[in-house]
Design an enzyme around this catalytic site. Sequence first.
Site, short mmCIF file in Angstrom:
data_model
loop_
_atom_site.label_atom_id
_atom_site.label_comp_id
_atom_site.label_asym_id
_atom_site.label_seq_id
_atom_site.Cartn_x
_atom_site.Cartn_y
_atom_site.Cartn_z
N GLU A 74 41.98 28.70 31.16
CA GLU A 74 41.51 30.08 31.37
C GLU A 74 40.25 30.39 30.56
O GLU A 74 39.85 31.55 30.46
CB GLU A 74 42.61 31.09 31.01
CG GLU A 74 43.80 31.11 31.94
CD GLU A 74 43.48 31.59 33.37
OE1 GLU A 74 42.29 31.76 33.70
OE2 GLU A 74 44.43 31.77 34.14
N HIS A 92 45.54 36.31 26.01
CA HIS A 92 46.10 36.29 27.37
C HIS A 92 47.53 35.76 27.30
O HIS A 92 47.77 34.71 26.71
CB HIS A 92 45.25 35.40 28.28
CG HIS A 92 45.93 35.03 29.57
ND1 HIS A 92 46.42 35.97 30.44
CD2 HIS A 92 46.22 33.82 30.12
CE1 HIS A 92 46.98 35.36 31.48
NE2 HIS A 92 46.88 34.05 31.31
N HIS A 94 51.67 35.68 29.42
CA HIS A 94 52.50 35.91 30.60
C HIS A 94 53.73 36.69 30.16
O HIS A 94 54.85 36.39 30.58
CB HIS A 94 52.92 34.59 31.24
CG HIS A 94 51.79 33.74 31.70
ND1 HIS A 94 51.95 32.44 32.12
CD2 HIS A 94 50.45 34.00 31.80
CE1 HIS A 94 50.77 31.93 32.46
NE2 HIS A 94 49.84 32.85 32.27
N HIS A 154 50.71 37.49 37.51
CA HIS A 154 50.29 36.48 36.52
C HIS A 154 50.64 36.89 35.09
O HIS A 154 51.47 36.24 34.46
CB HIS A 154 48.78 36.26 36.69
CG HIS A 154 48.21 35.17 35.84
ND1 HIS A 154 47.05 34.52 36.15
CD2 HIS A 154 48.62 34.64 34.67
CE1 HIS A 154 46.79 33.61 35.23
NE2 HIS A 154 47.73 33.68 34.32
ZN LIG Z 1 47.78 32.68 32.53
#
Ligand SMILES: [Zn+2]
Length: 215
Positions: A74, A92, A94, A154
């Site tokens: 990412e 970031h 999840h 996501h």
């Molecule tokens: Zn991700």
Amino acid sequence: MLLAEQRRLLCEYGRRVVGTGLVLGTSGNLSVRAGDLVAVTPAGGALDRLEPESCPVVDVEGHLVDGDLQPSSETPMHLAVYASADVRAVVHTHSTFGTVVATTMTELPPIHYNTLLLGGIVRVADYATYGTPELAANVRAALDGRRAALLANHGGVTVGDDLEAAFEAARLLEWLCEVYVRARSVGEPRVLTEEQLAEVVHRSRNPPRFPRREG
Ligand SMILES: [Zn+2]
């Protein structure tokens, strides 16, 4: 070692995002910017078992500058955020409730005034395959003027002036999503109006002053 302090911080906050349940194993990534360089977590590495030397350094154009491991898949998203916003750290994840909201909604309805700590109503970026320039562009648009965004089907992304701020924004985002999801299980949550949110902004800029008692 290049960006030694930033890479040490990635290890520290890697342990914290796993320890607080925001990330399971490898399902998230962090970065810190310093000038034209970005220290980022590696592809495929468990975030609670990082060593400073296992965190690659890239330049803002995406060239690997230091480190033996490949940067997180990412990384294009992180670089897109740095290209468009004056921030120094990106987180970031999840996280569970963030992903629930990102899977079902186009924005996180503002049912709590602390939404404003993230810059306003949190948008959900349109879905695109992970790691693609398309996802990076969608996230950049959703983050415009905000400290947080959700990624459809996501997870979530938060930004800050340092890793501590981006981490706290990630915790707040997850809390807001959890409150919303749990509220939905009890009834239909009341959503704050624009007027109520504007009043919160006014209140925060004009805090009450308590006069000191004489004598
Ligand atoms: Zn991700």
